[in-house]
Design an enzyme around this catalytic site. Structure first.
Site, PDB file in Angstrom:
ATOM      1  N   TYR A   1      -9.486   5.084   7.135  1.00 41.39           N
ATOM      2  CA  TYR A   1      -9.711   5.416   8.548  1.00 41.39           C
ATOM      3  C   TYR A   1     -10.833   6.458   8.567  1.00 41.39           C
ATOM      4  CZ  TYR A   1      -5.352   3.154  10.024  1.00 41.39           C
ATOM      5  OH  TYR A   1      -4.362   2.246  10.297  1.00 41.39           O
TER       6      TYR A   1
ATOM      7  N   HIS B   1       0.850  -1.202   0.000  1.00 38.43           N
ATOM      8  CA  HIS B   1       0.000   0.000   0.000  1.00 38.43           C
ATOM      9  C   HIS B   1       0.882   1.247   0.000  1.00 38.43           C
ATOM     10  CE1 HIS B   1      -4.143  -1.664   1.356  1.00 38.43           C
ATOM     11  NE2 HIS B   1      -3.536  -2.493   0.549  1.00 38.43           N
TER      12      HIS B   1
ATOM     13  N   LYS C   1       0.613  -0.044  15.050  1.00 36.26           N
ATOM     14  CA  LYS C   1       2.009  -0.080  15.488  1.00 36.26           C
ATOM     15  C   LYS C   1       2.390  -1.257  16.390  1.00 36.26           C
ATOM     16  CE  LYS C   1       3.749   3.411  13.425  1.00 36.26           C
ATOM     17  NZ  LYS C   1       3.656   2.803  12.107  1.00 36.26           N
TER      18      LYS C   1
ATOM     19  N   PRO D   1      -4.774   0.372  18.807  1.00 35.36           N
ATOM     20  CA  PRO D   1      -4.479  -0.153  17.466  1.00 35.36           C
ATOM     21  C   PRO D   1      -4.525   0.878  16.336  1.00 35.36           C
ATOM     22  CG  PRO D   1      -6.653  -0.866  18.206  1.00 35.36           C
ATOM     23  CD  PRO D   1      -6.010  -0.184  19.367  1.00 35.36           C
TER      24      PRO D   1
ATOM     25  N   TYR E   1       3.572   6.722  10.059  1.00 36.09           N
ATOM     26  CA  TYR E   1       2.749   5.565   9.680  1.00 36.09           C
ATOM     27  C   TYR E   1       3.606   4.476   9.022  1.00 36.09           C
ATOM     28  CZ  TYR E   1      -1.411   2.919   8.546  1.00 36.09           C
ATOM     29  OH  TYR E   1      -2.366   1.919   8.483  1.00 36.09           O
TER      30      TYR E   1
HETATM   31  P1  FAD Z   1       1.318 -11.498  21.751  1.00 36.22           P
HETATM   32  O1  FAD Z   1       0.923 -11.580  20.337  1.00 36.22           O
HETATM   33  O2  FAD Z   1       0.299 -11.157  22.774  1.00 36.22           O
HETATM   34  O3  FAD Z   1       1.986 -12.890  22.131  1.00 36.22           O
HETATM   35  C1  FAD Z   1       2.295 -13.263  23.463  1.00 36.22           C
HETATM   36  C2  FAD Z   1       2.219 -14.755  23.610  1.00 36.22           C
HETATM   37  O4  FAD Z   1       2.592 -15.122  24.944  1.00 36.22           O
HETATM   38  C3  FAD Z   1       0.800 -15.283  23.410  1.00 36.22           C
HETATM   39  O5  FAD Z   1       0.824 -16.323  22.462  1.00 36.22           O
HETATM   40  C4  FAD Z   1       0.378 -15.747  24.780  1.00 36.22           C
HETATM   41  O6  FAD Z   1      -0.494 -16.876  24.729  1.00 36.22           O
HETATM   42  C5  FAD Z   1       1.717 -16.119  25.421  1.00 36.22           C
HETATM   43  N1  FAD Z   1       1.680 -16.087  26.888  1.00 36.22           N
HETATM   44  C6  FAD Z   1       1.022 -15.215  27.689  1.00 36.22           C
HETATM   45  N2  FAD Z   1       1.241 -15.523  28.982  1.00 36.22           N
HETATM   46  C7  FAD Z   1       2.057 -16.592  29.002  1.00 36.22           C
HETATM   47  C8  FAD Z   1       2.632 -17.358  30.051  1.00 36.22           C
HETATM   48  N3  FAD Z   1       2.386 -17.084  31.335  1.00 36.22           N
HETATM   49  N4  FAD Z   1       3.418 -18.403  29.720  1.00 36.22           N
HETATM   50  C9  FAD Z   1       3.668 -18.690  28.409  1.00 36.22           C
HETATM   51  N5  FAD Z   1       3.149 -18.006  27.372  1.00 36.22           N
HETATM   52  C10 FAD Z   1       2.352 -16.955  27.671  1.00 36.22           C
HETATM   53  N6  FAD Z   1      -0.228  -4.196  15.412  1.00 36.22           N
HETATM   54  C11 FAD Z   1       0.306  -3.729  14.244  1.00 36.22           C
HETATM   55  O7  FAD Z   1       1.535  -3.561  14.174  1.00 36.22           O
HETATM   56  N7  FAD Z   1      -0.452  -3.438  13.140  1.00 36.22           N
HETATM   57  C12 FAD Z   1      -1.814  -3.584  13.171  1.00 36.22           C
HETATM   58  O8  FAD Z   1      -2.463  -3.360  12.148  1.00 36.22           O
HETATM   59  C13 FAD Z   1      -2.425  -4.040  14.412  1.00 36.22           C
HETATM   60  N8  FAD Z   1      -3.743  -4.210  14.503  1.00 36.22           N
HETATM   61  C14 FAD Z   1      -4.290  -4.738  15.650  1.00 36.22           C
HETATM   62  C15 FAD Z   1      -5.668  -4.933  15.701  1.00 36.22           C
HETATM   63  C16 FAD Z   1      -6.248  -5.473  16.849  1.00 36.22           C
HETATM   64  C17 FAD Z   1      -7.735  -5.638  16.885  1.00 36.22           C
HETATM   65  C18 FAD Z   1      -5.424  -5.860  17.967  1.00 36.22           C
HETATM   66  C19 FAD Z   1      -6.042  -6.476  19.211  1.00 36.22           C
HETATM   67  C20 FAD Z   1      -4.058  -5.674  17.901  1.00 36.22           C
HETATM   68  C21 FAD Z   1      -3.482  -5.112  16.771  1.00 36.22           C
HETATM   69  N9  FAD Z   1      -2.107  -4.905  16.672  1.00 36.22           N
HETATM   70  C22 FAD Z   1      -1.564  -4.369  15.531  1.00 36.22           C
HETATM   71  C23 FAD Z   1      -1.231  -5.244  17.809  1.00 36.22           C
HETATM   72  C24 FAD Z   1      -0.519  -6.612  17.666  1.00 36.22           C
HETATM   73  O9  FAD Z   1      -1.466  -7.608  17.414  1.00 36.22           O
HETATM   74  C25 FAD Z   1       0.272  -6.924  18.944  1.00 36.22           C
HETATM   75  O10 FAD Z   1       1.041  -5.809  19.282  1.00 36.22           O
HETATM   76  C26 FAD Z   1       1.189  -8.149  18.761  1.00 36.22           C
HETATM   77  O11 FAD Z   1       0.443  -9.346  18.803  1.00 36.22           O
HETATM   78  C27 FAD Z   1       2.267  -8.219  19.851  1.00 36.22           C
HETATM   79  O12 FAD Z   1       3.012  -9.393  19.722  1.00 36.22           O
HETATM   80  P2  FAD Z   1       3.705 -10.070  20.980  1.00 36.22           P
HETATM   81  O13 FAD Z   1       4.381 -11.289  20.468  1.00 36.22           O
HETATM   82  O14 FAD Z   1       4.492  -9.059  21.722  1.00 36.22           O
HETATM   83  O15 FAD Z   1       2.503 -10.457  21.959  1.00 36.22           O
HETATM   84  C1  DHB Z   2      -5.739  -3.213  10.866  1.00 41.54           C
HETATM   85  C2  DHB Z   2      -5.628  -2.988  12.204  1.00 41.54           C
HETATM   86  C3  DHB Z   2      -5.199  -1.762  12.647  1.00 41.54           C
HETATM   87  O1  DHB Z   2      -5.069  -1.511  13.954  1.00 41.54           O
HETATM   88  C4  DHB Z   2      -4.897  -0.739  11.760  1.00 41.54           C
HETATM   89  O2  DHB Z   2      -4.509   0.474  12.223  1.00 41.54           O
HETATM   90  C5  DHB Z   2      -5.001  -0.976  10.419  1.00 41.54           C
HETATM   91  C6  DHB Z   2      -5.414  -2.232   9.972  1.00 41.54           C
HETATM   92  C7  DHB Z   2      -6.225  -4.538  10.394  1.00 41.54           C
HETATM   93  O3  DHB Z   2      -6.504  -5.398  11.226  1.00 41.54           O
HETATM   94  O4  DHB Z   2      -6.316  -4.725   9.181  1.00 41.54           O
END
Ligand code: FAD
Ligand code: DHB
Length: 388
Positions: A200, A72, A296, A292, A383
């Site tokens: 958005y 994009h 980021k 979200p 962004y």
């Molecule tokens: P997580 O993905 O939370 O992984 C942590 C892992 O640790 C999990 O699998 C969990 O089960 C495990 N865990 C927890 N506790 C324990 C324990 N005690 N023992 C062992 N394992 C454990 N980010 C973007 O960059 N771009 C986007 O467009 C975007 N959109 C989003 C939209 C939504 C609706 C949401 C909810 C989030 C979005 N995010 C986005 C954020 C992104 O999904 C998270 O920041 C990302 O998953 C972080 O990764 P992580 O590995 O740090 O944590």
């Molecule tokens: C999506 C999620 C986001 O938080 C965002 O800023 C843009 C796209 C997505 O899930 O596609």
């Protein structure tokens, strides 16, 4: 069991760190509380920065992303029914990629299986021991038995609700937090997206986002109250709430259909400092959360992992402690800028306050963004991802 780095959590942060360490000959074990299917079933991020793409390539898992991901070059912002476009390509020379977190997780899991690197799923009661000493350990239960891993370092990649951050004595960690009085209700459906680019939406009744996963799969979000129950949102109600927030063209092009997934995510800003405690390092959502809106969260998890993997490689290959000593400060400098941007986008696009003054300020912010090349460039730079 003994390993060099014990990684807690098999989300994007833990899996990516594991892969980068493995590529550089550093042994690691990942302990994950959930099953692999559960981790793969979580629908979350959709947008990744160029620097995140580069890191996935470096980890050797970028092939499917380049084949199926959508580049994009810009994004659209709709304000009370009028759409504006901001071109990242023209403003910064860079682009982002739309490629779901589910797919990234799958690629990383497949890479880990191919590398024959150990991952323990369904690990219960994971407990961190002695990370302020020279011989940290992690204990856990699996298949009804207790296990222990001795290691050099522990990487806490276990998300916001994980155990790693909570294992730090309270007096040694500072938390900075802002909770927003709203959530996002997300819906995934096998229908064509309303637009080739993300939209958005700032609307008087509340925020909306039109996103996608592929040319045939859409992802939509609408602002909702924190008290909402997803069960109270049959698909029809979701579409009816979304439609009036869109501009005429998007509304005409909207194809509705049954949802494949629907969930509510609360909005929160959170940073824990520092990110290092002896031989324990926090990375990703374990250390910080962004709302979200700026897309980021996953990108920040990847950026922490970039700093941490390089620091650990430097430690093992060059016997230098420099990267480990500077990890926290370097990662946090980038984290806080993404926190600022995500907070700004959230405050500018959501209906947060009923005070008409605040709403006028939002409109002034957006008008400035569309009229000033300087403001547009600042937006686009953030962004697409700030440089390391
Ligand atoms: P997580 O993905 O939370 O992984 C942590 C892992 O640790 C999990 O699998 C969990 O089960 C495990 N865990 C927890 N506790 C324990 C324990 N005690 N023992 C062992 N394992 C454990 N980010 C973007 O960059 N771009 C986007 O467009 C975007 N959109 C989003 C939209 C939504 C609706 C949401 C909810 C989030 C979005 N995010 C986005 C954020 C992104 O999904 C998270 O920041 C990302 O998953 C972080 O990764 P992580 O590995 O740090 O944590
Ligand atoms: C999506 C999620 C986001 O938080 C965002 O800023 C843009 C796209 C997505 O899930 O596609």
């Amino acid at each position: 069991m003994r390993t060099q780095v014990a990684i807690i959590g098999a989300g994007p942060a833990g899996l990516l760190l594991g892969q980068l360490l493995h590529k550089n000959g550093i042994d690691n074990v990942i302990l994950e509380r959930q099953t692999a299917d559960y981790v793969l079933g979580r629908v979350r991020a959709g947008v990744i920065e160029q620097v995140t793409m580069d890191l996935l390539d470096e980890a050797g898992v970028g092939a499917r992303m380049h084949q199926d991901g959508l580049i994009h070059d810009g994004v659209q912002i709709c304000v009370d029914g009028v759409r504006h476009r901001l071109s990242f390509k023209e403003l910064t020379g860079k682009s982002v990629m739309v490629y779901g977190q589910t797919e990234i997780t799958k690629d990383l899991m497949d890479g880990r299986v191919a590398a024959v690197a150990p991952t323990v799923y369904s690990a219960q009661d994971v407990t961190l021991h002695d990370f302020f000493g020279d011989n940290p350990r992690v204990s856990y239960r699996a298949e009804g038995r207790g296990h222990e891993i001795a290691c050099d370092f522990i990487a806490g990649c276990d998300g916001f609700h994980g155990i790693s951050r909570k294992s730090v004595p309270p007096g040694l960690i500072s938390a900075y937090e802002r909770v927003y009085p709203l959530g996002w209700l997300g819906l995934l459906s096998d229908t064509p997206p309303v637009s080739e680019e993300l939209i958005y939406v700032r609307h008087a009744t509340g925020f909306a986002l039109c996103s996608m996963r592929s040319p045939t799969r859409s992802r939509y979000y609408i602002q909702c109250s924190l008290a909402e129950d997803v069960e109270a949102w049959p698909d029809e109600r979701f579409w009816e709430e979304l439609k009036p927030r869109l501009d005429d063209e998007a509304r005409d092009r909207l194809v509705t259909g049954p949802s494949i997934e629907k969930s509510i995510a609360p909005l929160r800003s959170f940073v824990a400092e520092p990110l290092r405690f002896g031989r324990l390092f926090l990375a990703g959502d374990a250390a910080h959360i962004v709302p979200p809106t700026g897309a980021k969260g996953l990108n920040l998890a990847a950026s922490d992992v970039r700093y941490l993997s390089r620091a650990l490689i430097e430690h093992y290959q060059e016997k230098s402690a420099d990267g480990l000593e500077h990890y926290s400060a370097r990662a946090l400098a980038r984290v806080w800028k993404a926190e600022r941007f995500s907070w700004w986008m959230t405050m500018t696009l959501h209906r947060i306050s009923d005070n008409p003054f605040d709403q006028k300020l939002q409109l002034a912010e957006l008008d400035y963004l569309f009229r000033s090349p300087a403001a547009a460039t600042a937006f686009a730079e953030n962004y697409v991802g700030l440089p390391y």
